[in-house]
Design an enzyme around this catalytic site. Structure first.
Site, mmCIF file in Angstrom:
data_model
loop_
_atom_site.group_PDB
_atom_site.id
_atom_site.type_symbol
_atom_site.label_atom_id
_atom_site.label_comp_id
_atom_site.label_asym_id
_atom_site.label_seq_id
_atom_site.Cartn_x
_atom_site.Cartn_y
_atom_site.Cartn_z
ATOM 1 N N THR A 60 -15.787 -48.547 -32.218
ATOM 2 C CA THR A 60 -15.620 -47.138 -32.580
ATOM 3 C C THR A 60 -15.478 -47.031 -34.096
ATOM 4 O OG1 THR A 60 -13.234 -47.314 -32.220
ATOM 5 C CG2 THR A 60 -14.561 -46.489 -30.387
ATOM 6 N N ASP B 275 -12.135 -51.060 -30.060
ATOM 7 C CA ASP B 275 -11.699 -49.705 -30.424
ATOM 8 C C ASP B 275 -10.715 -49.766 -31.583
ATOM 9 O OD1 ASP B 275 -11.250 -47.031 -30.496
ATOM 10 O OD2 ASP B 275 -10.277 -46.890 -28.535
ATOM 11 N N GLY B 276 -11.240 -49.617 -32.808
ATOM 12 C CA GLY B 276 -10.379 -49.656 -33.985
ATOM 13 C C GLY B 276 -10.558 -48.433 -34.871
ATOM 14 N N LYS B 277 -11.575 -47.623 -34.563
ATOM 15 C CA LYS B 277 -11.851 -46.382 -35.322
ATOM 16 C C LYS B 277 -11.842 -46.641 -36.818
ATOM 17 C CE LYS B 277 -10.317 -43.491 -31.484
ATOM 18 N NZ LYS B 277 -9.881 -44.535 -30.548
ATOM 19 N N ARG B 278 -12.512 -47.731 -37.241
ATOM 20 C CA ARG B 278 -12.550 -48.096 -38.645
ATOM 21 C C ARG B 278 -13.459 -47.163 -39.433
ATOM 22 N NH1 ARG B 278 -8.430 -50.805 -36.856
ATOM 23 N NH2 ARG B 278 -8.524 -53.070 -36.950
#
Lengths: 344, 344
Positions: A185, A148-151
């Protein structure tokens, strides 16, 4: 690893896509629960901190004896910097011990873990090493890993994030493996060409991407709920984009998912209408105030259509019970598992 | 460090905000150029790869002698895994050598470096360590460090990113310092409450945030150019948000900046109108096709109002010249510096 990386027979390996892998995993483990791993060094389970502190005490005593023997003078000019390096290593070690214990406690009731990259990055290189070990430990327990890093970035950089998360990087010294997560993510603000390289990396590894569509924080209303000239909300447009980006295999579930905040359950029916075959990642249970029973629309394409993430409500369950942290975490994870499974 | 972390006199230290610090730095260095650091292990300067390869050869020969002396049997069952670990360390070492040489070459002509976090993350923990050393090396050359990760998440996680980028994390073992960058890039999709903790962390450290407003990739049109019900484009709404989030000090330049792609110069006048006191970070020069002369509106609030980033056109300048990589990089950085400075 066989299903993901081929069968070594020389013939093309069967390539179940992420939607199929997720469907299988949810059925096999009878769970739709994703353990969020968001370690806060100030709130670790006491046993993890104690183990590290004891190791430090032993080390300090050995060093002190060695220093006495050498007639050393104690604190040196570089002592403060060295102390910073040591406290960072100790913190990462305690975080790793905490996360391993948390994974062990919750594993029987969950299908995946979702490590929050920010919580490891803030400990620098040792934190990233701890993250790698946590991912490996979760895999050894049979769990999927959702990074989950929302890159999100322009295409050339998005390709680098794909290498970091689910693939490897060519170098003159041989390929360098990334996290090899099962999914990650991603942030869609930069548009389709910025998502494409990340999704291509994921697909080549039979991994998945969960794209932000409507998050669970109050501020999501500022941008994601904006009304477009067409009358849609921005999140509806993002939902259409996510629906188009996904491929589906025999299970009928697509390999590109959506992050859809469970704190706005009134949106779920509309999201499911726009993305009928998309797995939803539903944060916001527990600490953020969501309610499992309100999530039924998410499960329309099958149980794997709605993954429910929970981090603080599992890791901190002992604060509201008389049990030890691992026992309380195990019970809370199992409670969530039963509650969600009964809806499917 | 004094200006940023106080004067140790016990009285409240003067607290120039990031806009003031940036204004000072641009004036002192007579440059608005930001060196983008996006190392691709497959395209490193040859000297960096050779130095690492020589070190490897020496190490291998020493290990082989030791193994012979011990009657070892060469490749062990864990050899393939060990090779992976070693190639990762070697790659990170070569990346670090490349980045140090690049910084040394370009430093006289630039005001800041902008390391692209994805390019280091893909090398795992050793990559993150290389990133930390690159940041330290740039600071030792008097350059500001803009950490380019385009992070964005719900508030509790955004706070963790703030700790990772510009601050430190409390732990039972003492505070753990993050990258201590002078500024970072941020993604605004999750709204105001998600940006707030990152901006608060930055402000407490006299650091800055550059928020994505209109990026330089073609796909930015998919989402950022959407027309809202009010008739605005989404990027215009984001520009208003960024304008509101910034504080300004004596220099008149705010501490919250905007990432505004230079490949769409026709937008710049409107962006400047919406954000009259905001520093713009202008990627897209060189490899992405932008043109320095088209950027004049960015410099309306003063030279520090428009920072021009360039990475591949500097690092790869030797491909179009007969010079060595460092000489070509130095010349290209200086060429860009002169061209931009003449517009201010």
């Amino acid at each position: 690893m066989t299903a993901r990386h081929g069968n070594g027979s020389g013939r093309p390996a069967p390539r179940p896509n992420f939607g199929d892998r997720l469907t299988e995993a949810v059925a096999a483990r009878e769970s739709q629960i994703v353990l969020g791993i968001d370690p806060d060094p100030a709130k670790l389970w006491p046993a993890a901190v104690e183990a590290t502190s004891e190791a430090r005490a032993r080390l300090a005593s050995t060093l002190s004896e060695a220093e006495d023997a050498a007639g050393g003078v104690g604190e040196t000019p570089s002592g403060s910097r060295a102390a910073g390096v040591i406290s960072r290593l100790e913190t990462a070690a305690a975080v790793l011990a905490h996360c391993r214990a948390l994974v062990d406690a919750a594993a029987p009731a969950v299908v995946a873990v979702k490590p929050q990259l920010a919580c490891f990055e803030r400990l620098g290189a040792p934190g990233w090493l701890a993250l790698e070990h946590v991912c490996e430990h979760a895999r050894s327990r049979g769990l999927l890993v959702l990074a989950d890093g929302k890159r999100g970035d322009v295409p050339v950089t998005a390709a680098a994030y794909g290498q970091a998360l689910v693939s490897s990087t060519p170098s003159p010294f041989g390929p360098v493996s990334g996290l090899l997560a099962d999914a990650f993510t991603a942030n869609p603000l930069l548009g389709r060409d910025a998502l494409a390289p990340m999704i291509a990396s994921a697909r080549a590894a039979n991994a998945g991407a969960f794209v932000l569509v409507r998050t669970s924080n109050p501020g999501a209303a500022d941008i994601l709920d904006l009304e477009l000239a067409t009358g849609e909300r921005l999140w509806e447009r993002l939902a259409q984009l996510v629906d188009e980006l996904g491929d589906e295999g025999p299970s009928g579930l697509k390999d590109v998912g959506a992050v859809t905040g469970a704190t706005e359950p009134q949106h779920l029916a509309r999201l499911r209408e726009l993305m009928p075959h998309t797995p939803f990642l539903l944060p916001g249970i527990g600490a953020q105030g969501g309610d499992v029973a309100a999530l039924a629309p998410a499960f329309a394409p099958g149980r794997a259509g709605g993954l429910i993430t929970s981090s603080r409500s599992i890791a901190n369950a002992h604060q509201n019970s008389g049990s030890s942290p691992p026992d309380a975490a195990r019970k809370e994870a199992e409670r969530l598992r039963e509650q969600a499974w009964s809806l499917g």
